[in-house]
Design an enzyme around this catalytic site. Structure first.
Site, mmCIF file in Angstrom:
data_model
loop_
_atom_site.group_PDB
_atom_site.id
_atom_site.type_symbol
_atom_site.label_atom_id
_atom_site.label_comp_id
_atom_site.label_asym_id
_atom_site.label_seq_id
_atom_site.Cartn_x
_atom_site.Cartn_y
_atom_site.Cartn_z
ATOM 1 N N GLU A 1 -4.987 -11.007 -6.406
ATOM 2 C CA GLU A 1 -5.194 -11.787 -5.166
ATOM 3 C C GLU A 1 -6.257 -12.872 -5.273
ATOM 4 O OE1 GLU A 1 -5.708 -8.956 -1.943
ATOM 5 O OE2 GLU A 1 -3.589 -9.138 -1.451
ATOM 6 N N GLN B 1 -9.136 -6.874 -7.799
ATOM 7 C CA GLN B 1 -8.733 -5.493 -8.025
ATOM 8 C C GLN B 1 -7.853 -5.439 -9.264
ATOM 9 O OE1 GLN B 1 -6.374 -4.215 -4.658
ATOM 10 N NE2 GLN B 1 -5.234 -6.113 -4.622
ATOM 11 N N ASP C 1 0.816 -1.211 0.000
ATOM 12 C CA ASP C 1 0.000 0.000 0.000
ATOM 13 C C ASP C 1 0.849 1.259 0.000
ATOM 14 O OD1 ASP C 1 -1.388 -2.329 1.296
ATOM 15 O OD2 ASP C 1 -3.107 -0.983 1.146
#
Length: 802
Positions: free
Chosen positions: A489, A611, A351
């Site tokens: 993921e 995502q 992140d």
């Protein structure tokens, strides 16, 4: 101002996260002072950056060790009662008026309640709290109580609670949570103190509190009596009050740990600090000035709807509470969920890829401090690579105290109740994120000193890791990278391949190619003497660099359906997913992995992404960089190919991560400004509206918050620092934002940027430094000290590639 005008018990966990107060070193959730963590509706948590502890459990037949950011002794507790009535609890009284306000301009949380208790007694309670940005070890609480229709005996109780555990995340409820043991407590020189120690890492934490009181603004000396329990120490005082009078008590708190620098011992440090700490009003003045200085540096001004401006300010506020100047010199990274809760156990992930641009463009010294966190763990990364049979340095997907891999070996699916194997440690792309941040930091700052001291060594060792992971296929004359996961993921393996991980994840391969070709360019300006020293120390040679070049040109890029970049080799063989059917069945299908697992199926069988994965390439690299790296890999990359891939993958993404809409908004910023703005609004709402259905109470999503700031300053302006020292812009401001003003610190000078749909203006501060070059859509100008240059919008249509 973030304000709530009614008390909603079930919303308290979310509000506590959003109203967290912090200063880059310490953060405390915005819980009501009279509540405890044992209350299901409330969770007062306090965290110190970099303070972790490990506990061991057994699940699914395996021993698992989890390292967690530790919930420290609760310094907030303060309550009262009238005569022999019950101690005040907001959940046990009738609320007449309620207001809770987070003053983002200066980091103060206000809570005002007018209530009637069970005896019919009306009172007004006002509480104000802060975690000092000016004094990084100090926190403070001020309580004002005004009886409206009663007089009598009032009992006050203030305490320090060491019985706390890590219980913020429901998914972890079956795992051990007792990280602290209380090893001492007492009262010394008029201050309460409590000493606790983490049970494995053996870090000592001392919390100390001093109380002062006033009645109708006149100082009042109360007779405080100590109240003791096994893991708790408090003080109680009793006084007589009149109707209409105001009782004010302030609680000034100092917190020190055995990890702190420049102290001899935590309790002694707390004692000295409290003896010199001013009262709440003086701390408030200091707090206002400290935050004012930060807002001057980080503030964004824009002509946009109030909601957009408010949430943008909230995101800047929370970023600064984790990454303020107080973080300088602390050995800590940036937790993905801030210092706001216990999700992800306070670990550091990729992140930071979304967080760093908001820092190195405004406060490069803070970004550099967090880069040093990674550099200190370079030896651990080297060991990790060697243990797996690789060269160089392999950083962990989840990092905590010492650079070990903290990713769980099993994880709980709350929909099925099953503990499943966790392969996310194979997200080796964390190494790409670290190197990318280093390269972009250097491009924007020109900080060759840090590059020579630490950055170059990290870049070389990360490059060596990737080259050693790539295997050469003589038949195809390509290099393959296997056994990895991409950002998606959902796909931790290919159901048609009997190995863990994926083959040739394209995000990984393309970014590795970009990285291997970029590092020699980044190192080039170091100068011959520094370069020779570095090459000798790292045993780097021209032969090794030539091998990097070869790998960077021959990594495999699978493509299907003509020009669709396959997310990984074998992706085209996966099944299409029935999106409409599942949306009708479940409504919220963002976490398809959990839904399908509960059904006995696996999301890895389908063309469905949690995502952005391939689209991450279009987020990180400019169109020119994409054309260059794909050309290096033997693929012709065109504007049409870009558009087709955006459309293809957007239709196959569930947005199971708060980062996903952010990335999609960015890649659409020049192609479809209406859709881009819609996704930007959704990204803004991620935490404040808790769009993931209950995750924000466990900690904010700092990557998404900082990413929205960066989307405004770099995404909509197209701002990019070139390795040639030129600052480039390609503006594409959504029509919903009429004007955008922000400042950036580029190459050791402040620039003021003003952007509208008609013009871009860049103004340099007065400086003795040489003029800089600024370019906007091919038009280049030189800007000297104090000068302002404007670029008028051209009327021609803007291509997607721009």
């Amino acid at each position: 101002m973030l304000q709530y005008d009614s008390y909603v018990p079930e919303d308290e966990p979310l509000r506590e996260a959003l109203c967290t107060l912090g200063n880059g070193r310490i953060a405390t959730r915005g819980a009501a002072p009279e509540t405890t963590s044992a209350d299901a509706m409330h969770y007062p948590g306090t965290y110190v950056a970099g303070l972790y502890n490990r506990l061991t459990d057994e699940k699914a037949g395996r021993e698992i060790v989890n390292e967690s950011l530790v919930n420290l002794p609760n310094w907030l507790p303060f309550t009262f009662r009238v005569e022999d009535g019950p101690w005040f609890s907001i959940d046990e009284v009738e609320i007449l008026d309620y207001r809770q306000a987070l003053e983002m301009s200066r980091g103060i949380l206000l809570r005002q309640i007018r209530f009637v208790d069970e005896a019919g007694q009306r009172s007004t309670l006002t509480q104000r709290s802060m975690v000092s940005m000016a004094r990084p070890s100090i926190s403070a609480l001020e309580v004002n109580l005004r009886p409206e229709n009663w007089r009598g005996r009032l009992a006050l109780r203030s305490s320090l609670d060491g019985s706390v555990e890590n219980q913020n995340v429901g998914r972890y409820a079956d795992l051990k949570s007792k990280h602290l043991e209380v090893i001492g407590k007492g009262r010394q020189d008029g201050a309460l103190w409590l000493r606790a120690r983490t049970v494995e890492s053996r870090i000592e934490v001392v919390t100390a509190a001093r109380h002062r009181s006033w009645i109708d603004d006149e100082p009042s000396t109360l007779d405080w009596a100590v109240v003791n329990d096994d893991e708790f120490i408090g003080e109680e005082a009793v006084l007589d009050v009149e109707s209409g009078s105001v009782v004010r008590v302030e609680k000034i708190v100092s917190l020190h740990t055995s990890r702190d620098q420049a102290i001899s011992e935590p309790l002694a440090a707390c004692a000295v600090e409290l003896s010199h700490a001013p009262d709440f009003s003086h701390l408030e003045d200091e707090q206002t000035r400290a935050w004012m200085a930060l807002w001057r540096r980080f503030g964004l001004e824009m002509d946009a709807e109030d909601r957009v401006r408010q949430i943008t300010n909230l995101h800047i506020f929370h970023l600064l509470q984790v990454a303020s100047p107080n973080a300088l010199g602390i050995d800590a990274g940036i937790p993905a969920r801030g210092l706001h809760g216990e999700a992800y156990r306070g670990h550091i992930f990729w992140d930071e890829l979304f967080i760093f641009p908001a820092l190195y463009t405004r406060a490069p010294e803070i970004a550099r401090s967090f880069l040093r966190y990674r550099h200190r763990r370079l030896p651990a990364a080297r060991r990790a690579a060697a243990e797996e049979g690789f060269e160089g340095a392999m950083y962990p997907w989840q990092s905590g105290s010492d650079g070990s891999e903290e990713t769980q070996v099993v994880h709980l699916n709350p929909k099925s109740g099953r503990w499943n194997p966790d392969l996310s440690h194979r997200q080796r792309h964390i190494n790409i994120a670290i190197a990318y941040n280093l390269i972009k930091y250097h491009a924007f700052t020109g900080d060759s000193t840090f590059l020579a001291e630490a950055g170059a060594e990290m870049l070389v060792e990360i490059a060596r890791f990737w080259v050693s992971l790539a295997t050469y296929d003589r038949i195809t004359d390509h290099y393959d990278i296997v056994g990895v996961m991409g950002p998606d993921e959902f796909h931790d393996s290919d159901p048609n391949w009997n190995e863990e991980g994926l083959r040739n994840n394209v995000y990984t391969n393309v970014m590795v190619s970009w990285l291997l070709s970029s590092i020699p360019q980044v190192l080039a300006p170091l100068g011959e003497r520094l370069k020779d020293s570095l090459w000798t120390r790292l045993d780097l040679s021209e032969t090794e660099l030539e091998h990097w070049e070869d790998v960077s040109r021959k990594l495999k890029i699978p493509i299907h359906d003509g020009d669709i970049i396959s997310q990984f080799e074998g992706y085209e063989a996966l099944k299409e997913f029935e999106w409409v059917e599942y949306q009708e069945m479940y409504g919220d299908i963002e976490r398809l992995d959990r839904i399908l697992d509960a059904e006995g199926d696996s999301v890895s069988r389908y063309k469905a992404s949690k995502q952005a994965d391939v689209l991450m390439l279009f987020y990180l690299l400019t169109f020119e960089e994409l054309v260059g790296v794909f050309d290096r890999l033997g693929v012709e990359f065109t504007d049409e190919m870009l558009a087709r891939n955006i459309d293809y993958y957007m239709k196959r993404t569930s947005h199971g991560s708060t980062l996903s809409r952010l990335v999609h908004s960015w890649v659409l910023a020049r192609a479809d400004r209406t859709r881009s703005m819609k996704l930007f609004r959704q990204a803004l709402e991620s935490d404040v509206s808790d769009i993931q259905g209950g995750t924000t109470k466990e900690g904010i999503h700092l990557g998404a918050m900082a990413g929205t700031i960066d989307l405004l300053q770099r995404g909509f302006s197209g701002m990019e620092a070139g390795s040639d020292g030129v600052l480039r812009f390609k503006p594409s401001l959504p029509p919903e934002i009429g004007r955008l003003d922000f400042s950036v610190y580029f190459r050791r000078r402040w620039l003021k940027v003003r952007l509208s749909n008609e013009e871009l203006t860049v103004t340099s501060e007065l400086t003795r430094r040489a003029p800089i070059e600024v370019e906007c859509r091919g038009e280049k100008v030189t800007i000297a000290s104090g000068e302002s240059k404007g670029f008028k919008r051209k009327n021609e249509s803007v291509a997607l590639a721009e």
